[in-house]
Design a protein around this motif. Structure first.
Motif, PDB file in Angstrom:
ATOM      1  N   GLU A 299      23.014  45.356  44.651  1.00  0.00           N
ATOM      2  CA  GLU A 299      22.194  44.812  43.743  1.00  0.00           C
ATOM      3  C   GLU A 299      22.910  43.431  43.416  1.00  0.00           C
ATOM      4  OE1 GLU A 299      21.887  47.439  40.722  1.00  0.00           O
ATOM      5  OE2 GLU A 299      20.121  48.627  41.771  1.00  0.00           O
ATOM      6  N   LYS A 300      24.110  43.198  43.750  1.00  0.00           N
ATOM      7  CA  LYS A 300      24.922  42.102  43.325  1.00  0.00           C
ATOM      8  C   LYS A 300      25.197  41.897  41.995  1.00  0.00           C
ATOM      9  CE  LYS A 300      23.327  39.086  47.209  1.00  0.00           C
ATOM     10  NZ  LYS A 300      24.042  39.634  48.304  1.00  0.00           N
ATOM     11  N   LYS A 301      25.477  43.262  41.466  1.00  0.00           N
ATOM     12  CA  LYS A 301      25.734  43.440  39.890  1.00  0.00           C
ATOM     13  C   LYS A 301      26.905  42.723  39.464  1.00  0.00           C
ATOM     14  CE  LYS A 301      24.154  46.341  36.428  1.00  0.00           C
ATOM     15  NZ  LYS A 301      23.014  46.576  36.111  1.00  0.00           N
ATOM     16  N   GLN A 302      26.968  42.023  38.338  1.00  0.00           N
ATOM     17  CA  GLN A 302      28.038  41.311  37.627  1.00  0.00           C
ATOM     18  C   GLN A 302      28.308  42.504  36.355  1.00  0.00           C
ATOM     19  OE1 GLN A 302      27.114  37.311  36.679  1.00  0.00           O
ATOM     20  NE2 GLN A 302      26.440  36.892  38.564  1.00  0.00           N
ATOM     21  N   GLY A 303      29.738  42.279  36.289  1.00  0.00           N
ATOM     22  CA  GLY A 303      30.106  43.065  34.941  1.00  0.00           C
ATOM     23  C   GLY A 303      31.561  43.149  34.945  1.00  0.00           C
ATOM     24  N   LYS A 304      32.211  43.693  33.749  1.00  0.00           N
ATOM     25  CA  LYS A 304      33.548  44.159  33.456  1.00  0.00           C
ATOM     26  C   LYS A 304      34.112  45.257  34.112  1.00  0.00           C
ATOM     27  CE  LYS A 304      34.690  41.624  29.729  1.00  0.00           C
ATOM     28  NZ  LYS A 304      35.074  41.651  28.396  1.00  0.00           N
ATOM     29  N   THR A 305      35.167  45.255  34.799  1.00  0.00           N
ATOM     30  CA  THR A 305      36.140  46.271  35.110  1.00  0.00           C
ATOM     31  C   THR A 305      37.289  46.494  34.519  1.00  0.00           C
ATOM     32  OG1 THR A 305      34.924  45.984  37.470  1.00  0.00           O
ATOM     33  CG2 THR A 305      36.885  47.661  37.332  1.00  0.00           C
ATOM     34  N   HIS A 306      37.519  47.758  33.806  1.00  0.00           N
ATOM     35  CA  HIS A 306      38.803  47.890  33.296  1.00  0.00           C
ATOM     36  C   HIS A 306      39.511  48.857  34.242  1.00  0.00           C
ATOM     37  CE1 HIS A 306      37.472  46.173  29.562  1.00  0.00           C
ATOM     38  NE2 HIS A 306      36.428  46.700  29.668  1.00  0.00           N
ATOM     39  N   PHE A 307      40.796  48.476  34.475  1.00  0.00           N
ATOM     40  CA  PHE A 307      41.488  49.343  35.583  1.00  0.00           C
ATOM     41  C   PHE A 307      42.961  49.250  35.139  1.00  0.00           C
ATOM     42  CE2 PHE A 307      41.179  45.018  37.024  1.00  0.00           C
ATOM     43  CZ  PHE A 307      42.311  44.854  37.537  1.00  0.00           C
ATOM     44  N   PHE A 308      43.742  50.214  36.044  1.00  0.00           N
ATOM     45  CA  PHE A 308      45.225  50.307  35.885  1.00  0.00           C
ATOM     46  C   PHE A 308      45.543  49.398  37.145  1.00  0.00           C
ATOM     47  CE2 PHE A 308      44.578  54.278  33.519  1.00  0.00           C
ATOM     48  CZ  PHE A 308      45.383  53.670  32.394  1.00  0.00           C
ATOM     49  N   ASP A 309      46.420  48.436  36.939  1.00  0.00           N
ATOM     50  CA  ASP A 309      47.032  47.577  37.939  1.00  0.00           C
ATOM     51  C   ASP A 309      47.969  48.196  39.036  1.00  0.00           C
ATOM     52  OD1 ASP A 309      49.275  47.050  36.645  1.00  0.00           O
ATOM     53  OD2 ASP A 309      48.564  44.968  36.141  1.00  0.00           O
ATOM     54  N   GLN A 310      48.619  47.967  39.850  1.00  0.00           N
ATOM     55  CA  GLN A 310      49.753  48.165  40.876  1.00  0.00           C
ATOM     56  C   GLN A 310      51.032  48.558  39.818  1.00  0.00           C
ATOM     57  OE1 GLN A 310      48.566  45.145  40.870  1.00  0.00           O
ATOM     58  NE2 GLN A 310      50.322  43.745  41.405  1.00  0.00           N
ATOM     59  N   ASN A 311      51.213  47.896  38.725  1.00  0.00           N
ATOM     60  CA  ASN A 311      52.321  48.238  37.714  1.00  0.00           C
ATOM     61  C   ASN A 311      52.003  49.358  36.831  1.00  0.00           C
ATOM     62  OD1 ASN A 311      54.053  46.171  39.032  1.00  0.00           O
ATOM     63  ND2 ASN A 311      52.654  44.693  38.129  1.00  0.00           N
TER      64      ASN A 311
ATOM     65  N   ASN B 277      44.389  46.388  32.837  1.00  0.00           N
ATOM     66  CA  ASN B 277      44.246  45.014  33.281  1.00  0.00           C
ATOM     67  C   ASN B 277      42.290  45.088  33.212  1.00  0.00           C
ATOM     68  OD1 ASN B 277      43.848  42.424  34.321  1.00  0.00           O
ATOM     69  ND2 ASN B 277      45.679  43.035  35.789  1.00  0.00           N
ATOM     70  N   THR B 278      41.834  43.853  33.180  1.00  0.00           N
ATOM     71  CA  THR B 278      40.380  43.873  33.353  1.00  0.00           C
ATOM     72  C   THR B 278      40.163  42.493  34.328  1.00  0.00           C
ATOM     73  OG1 THR B 278      40.267  44.142  30.953  1.00  0.00           O
ATOM     74  CG2 THR B 278      38.649  43.099  31.793  1.00  0.00           C
ATOM     75  N   SER B 279      38.872  42.792  34.971  1.00  0.00           N
ATOM     76  CA  SER B 279      38.336  41.853  35.672  1.00  0.00           C
ATOM     77  C   SER B 279      36.946  41.627  35.411  1.00  0.00           C
ATOM     78  CB  SER B 279      38.489  42.331  37.389  1.00  0.00           C
ATOM     79  OG  SER B 279      37.930  41.426  38.338  1.00  0.00           O
ATOM     80  N   GLU B 280      36.527  40.606  35.659  1.00  0.00           N
ATOM     81  CA  GLU B 280      34.935  40.315  35.487  1.00  0.00           C
ATOM     82  C   GLU B 280      34.090  39.421  36.758  1.00  0.00           C
ATOM     83  OE1 GLU B 280      31.847  39.486  31.824  1.00  0.00           O
ATOM     84  OE2 GLU B 280      33.973  39.080  31.608  1.00  0.00           O
ATOM     85  N   GLY B 281      33.240  39.833  37.338  1.00  0.00           N
ATOM     86  CA  GLY B 281      32.337  39.049  38.235  1.00  0.00           C
ATOM     87  C   GLY B 281      31.493  39.979  38.984  1.00  0.00           C
ATOM     88  N   THR B 282      31.003  39.436  40.208  1.00  0.00           N
ATOM     89  CA  THR B 282      30.191  40.304  41.084  1.00  0.00           C
ATOM     90  C   THR B 282      30.858  41.015  41.809  1.00  0.00           C
ATOM     91  OG1 THR B 282      28.593  38.235  40.916  1.00  0.00           O
ATOM     92  CG2 THR B 282      28.195  39.580  42.610  1.00  0.00           C
TER      93      THR B 282
ATOM     94  N   ILE C  57      39.158  52.460  35.107  1.00  0.00           N
ATOM     95  CA  ILE C  57      38.759  53.209  33.939  1.00  0.00           C
ATOM     96  C   ILE C  57      37.362  53.072  33.581  1.00  0.00           C
ATOM     97  CG2 ILE C  57      39.398  53.251  31.691  1.00  0.00           C
ATOM     98  CD1 ILE C  57      42.035  51.941  32.339  1.00  0.00           C
ATOM     99  N   THR C  58      36.881  51.936  33.462  1.00  0.00           N
ATOM    100  CA  THR C  58      35.200  51.919  33.471  1.00  0.00           C
ATOM    101  C   THR C  58      34.806  50.622  34.346  1.00  0.00           C
ATOM    102  OG1 THR C  58      35.614  50.243  31.673  1.00  0.00           O
ATOM    103  CG2 THR C  58      35.226  52.506  31.086  1.00  0.00           C
ATOM    104  N   LEU C  59      33.796  50.996  35.134  1.00  0.00           N
ATOM    105  CA  LEU C  59      33.062  49.883  35.896  1.00  0.00           C
ATOM    106  C   LEU C  59      31.699  49.632  35.240  1.00  0.00           C
ATOM    107  CD1 LEU C  59      33.059  47.912  38.463  1.00  0.00           C
ATOM    108  CD2 LEU C  59      32.255  50.266  39.615  1.00  0.00           C
ATOM    109  N   ILE C  60      31.501  48.176  34.736  1.00  0.00           N
ATOM    110  CA  ILE C  60      30.247  48.140  34.099  1.00  0.00           C
ATOM    111  C   ILE C  60      29.720  49.196  33.010  1.00  0.00           C
ATOM    112  CG2 ILE C  60      27.696  47.120  34.683  1.00  0.00           C
ATOM    113  CD1 ILE C  60      28.555  46.692  37.451  1.00  0.00           C
ATOM    114  N   GLY C  61      30.721  49.591  32.300  1.00  0.00           N
ATOM    115  CA  GLY C  61      30.545  50.621  31.089  1.00  0.00           C
ATOM    116  C   GLY C  61      30.482  51.812  31.778  1.00  0.00           C
ATOM    117  N   LYS C  62      30.183  52.021  32.976  1.00  0.00           N
ATOM    118  CA  LYS C  62      30.490  53.674  33.507  1.00  0.00           C
ATOM    119  C   LYS C  62      32.027  54.117  33.447  1.00  0.00           C
ATOM    120  CE  LYS C  62      28.854  56.595  36.961  1.00  0.00           C
ATOM    121  NZ  LYS C  62      27.614  57.059  37.775  1.00  0.00           N
TER     122      LYS C  62
END
Length: 108
Positions: A29-41, A45-50, A77-82
Motif C-alpha cells: 500500500e506504500k504506507k507511510q508512518g513512524k517506526t520506533h525501534f531499538f538500534d544496533q546499540n 530510535n525512531t524512523s519516519e517514511g514510506t 517496538i511499534t510500526l505505524i502504531g501497531k
C-alpha cells in the motif's frame, strides 16, 4: 537509496507471521508512518517514511524505510502504531525503575 544495514550483536529472533503479514500489506500500500525501534546499540530510535521492502541481511531480516536506515524486524517496538516484536522488551525497560531491576537505565 538504501542505507547500509547495521550489525547487531545478538541473534535474530523470528517474528510473528501476523506481524510480517501486516508489514507486507503496508509495503504493497506504500504506507507511510513512524517506526520506533531499538538500534544496533540497544538505544531507542525512531524512523519516519514510506515502507519500501523487506530485506534479508547476514544478521536478520530488515525493513527498508524511504530516506532512513533499515530496521531489524525483531527490534521494532511499534510500526505505524501497531506493537511490534520488541514492544514487551521496551515496556519492561520503561518500567524497570518501578521494579528496581537494573537493565542499564541507572547509568554507571
Amino acid at each position: 537509496m538504501t542505507r547500509p544495514i547495521a550489525k547487531y550483536q545478538e541473534p535474530y529472533s523470528p517474528i510473528d507471521p501476523d506481524f510480517m503479514e501486516s508489514i507486507e500489506k503496508w509495503i504493497a500500500e506504500k504506507k507511510q508512518g513512524k517506526t520506533h525501534f531499538f538500534d544496533q546499540n540497544g538505544l531507542l530510535n525512531t524512523s519516519e517514511g514510506t515502507l519500501l521492502s523487506i530485506d534479508k541481511g547476514n544478521d536478520g531480516v530488515f525493513l527498508s524505510i524511504e530516506g532512513d536506515q533499515p530496521v531489524r524486524l525483531d527490534k521494532i517496538i511499534t510500526l505505524i502504531g501497531k506493537p511490534g516484536p520488541a514492544y514487551e522488551a521496551y515496556d519492561r525497560y520503561a518500567n524497570a525503575c518501578l521494579t528496581c531491576e537494573d537493565l542499564g537505565q541507572f547509568g554507571q
